[in-house]
Design an enzyme around this catalytic site. Structure first.
Site, PDB file in Angstrom:
ATOM      1  N   HIS A   1     -13.454  49.351  87.807  1.00  0.00           N
ATOM      2  CA  HIS A   1     -13.453  48.284  86.794  1.00  0.00           C
ATOM      3  C   HIS A   1     -12.514  47.142  87.177  1.00  0.00           C
ATOM      4  O   HIS A   1     -12.489  46.128  86.490  1.00  0.00           O
ATOM      5  CB  HIS A   1     -13.032  48.887  85.444  1.00  0.00           C
ATOM      6  CG  HIS A   1     -13.810  48.362  84.276  1.00  0.00           C
ATOM      7  ND1 HIS A   1     -15.038  47.737  84.385  1.00  0.00           N
ATOM      8  CD2 HIS A   1     -13.527  48.368  82.939  1.00  0.00           C
ATOM      9  CE1 HIS A   1     -15.470  47.403  83.183  1.00  0.00           C
ATOM     10  NE2 HIS A   1     -14.574  47.763  82.296  1.00  0.00           N
TER      11      HIS A   1
ATOM     12  N   ASN B   1     -11.416  43.952  77.353  1.00  0.00           N
ATOM     13  CA  ASN B   1     -12.271  43.541  76.239  1.00  0.00           C
ATOM     14  C   ASN B   1     -11.714  42.368  75.443  1.00  0.00           C
ATOM     15  O   ASN B   1     -12.313  41.948  74.449  1.00  0.00           O
ATOM     16  CB  ASN B   1     -12.558  44.734  75.302  1.00  0.00           C
ATOM     17  CG  ASN B   1     -11.300  45.318  74.699  1.00  0.00           C
ATOM     18  OD1 ASN B   1     -10.192  44.920  75.045  1.00  0.00           O
ATOM     19  ND2 ASN B   1     -11.468  46.277  73.804  1.00  0.00           N
TER      20      ASN B   1
ATOM     21  N   ASP C   1     -16.994  43.559  87.956  1.00  0.00           N
ATOM     22  CA  ASP C   1     -17.771  44.681  88.484  1.00  0.00           C
ATOM     23  C   ASP C   1     -19.103  44.745  87.744  1.00  0.00           C
ATOM     24  O   ASP C   1     -19.238  44.190  86.645  1.00  0.00           O
ATOM     25  CB  ASP C   1     -17.007  45.992  88.301  1.00  0.00           C
ATOM     26  CG  ASP C   1     -16.705  46.277  86.843  1.00  0.00           C
ATOM     27  OD1 ASP C   1     -17.316  47.207  86.276  1.00  0.00           O
ATOM     28  OD2 ASP C   1     -15.862  45.573  86.245  1.00  0.00           O
TER      29      ASP C   1
ATOM     30  N   ASN D   1     -17.831  44.484  78.923  1.00  0.00           N
ATOM     31  CA  ASN D   1     -17.002  44.067  77.793  1.00  0.00           C
ATOM     32  C   ASN D   1     -16.222  42.784  78.051  1.00  0.00           C
ATOM     33  O   ASN D   1     -16.033  41.966  77.143  1.00  0.00           O
ATOM     34  CB  ASN D   1     -16.012  45.179  77.420  1.00  0.00           C
ATOM     35  CG  ASN D   1     -16.698  46.385  76.814  1.00  0.00           C
ATOM     36  OD1 ASN D   1     -17.778  46.259  76.245  1.00  0.00           O
ATOM     37  ND2 ASN D   1     -16.095  47.550  76.951  1.00  0.00           N
TER      38      ASN D   1
END
Length: 204
Positions: free
Chosen positions: A21, A67, A92, A113
């Site tokens: 991530h 997020n 990603d 997100n």
């Protein structure tokens, strides 16, 4: 000539440093290292200014967690007076195989997100993004563990080339515009290098 904001998405903290991530962070860190420069901690993130052929590029690693990335992006666009057309976000992407990159001038978040929050706070999804494939090698319910997991040995072997191509793609975006950059780099596909052992077997 102009001002650009290049945002790498990731999660802060050493426990996330080498996870899938954090591909966006990895690209910017590799660029900083190649430029012999370091990031400075500032509001909502770590920033670094680079010059490229008369253009000023601000690299941003948001410190807001994934997020809430839009808060940092909106703040720095306003502070630097960078038009949204000069924004590029690196993230990603589960929908692309590892080693594949895709640049787009706009588009949906694809369930990411960070991109979703940026689009919501900017009020538009008309901004460029460079998506780096991480694959989706996980079973039902395993998505979180997968994206927050570390790269495999084979993936790590490809990482320097992937980060290098990503940096060149961003430079092309700044110098040539998104259309030219897309035509040059969206066809790139990195494949695992054969190990010495495999090469030896084939030679026999």
């Amino acid at each position: 000539m102009g001002n650009y904001l290049v945002v790498g998405l990731g999660n802060i903290g050493s426990e996330y440093a080498n996870t899938r991530h954090n591909m966006g962070f990895m690209v910017l860190d590799a660029w900083a290292q190649a430029s012999n420069t370091v990031f400075s901690v500032d509001r909502y993130g770590s920033v670094l200014n680079l010059r490229l052929k008369g253009n000023v590029i601000t690299l941003l690693k948001p410190s807001t967690y994934m997020n809430l990335s839009g808060k940092a992006v909106r703040y720095w666009l306003d502070r630097l007076k960078v038009p949204v057309s000069n924004l590029l976000v690196i993230s990603d992407d589960l929908n692309l195989p590892y080693g594949i990159m895709r640049m787009r001038k706009s588009g949906s978040s694809g369930g990411h997100n960070g991109l979703e929050n940026i689009s919501m706070l900017l009020g538009t999804d008309e901004y460029a993004r460079l998506r780096l494939g991480i694959g989706h090698d996980f079973g039902r319910g395993g998505q979180v563990d997968f994206v927050l997991g570390e790269l495999s040995g084979e993936e790590k072997a490809l990482l320097p080339d992937l980060l290098g191509y990503s940096i060149e793609a961003v430079k092309a975006f700044v110098q040539m515009g998104p259309d030219k950059a897309m035509s040059l780099f969206n066809s790139k596909k990195l494949v695992p290098r054969k190990s010495d052992t495999e090469q030896g077997r084939q030679a026999q």
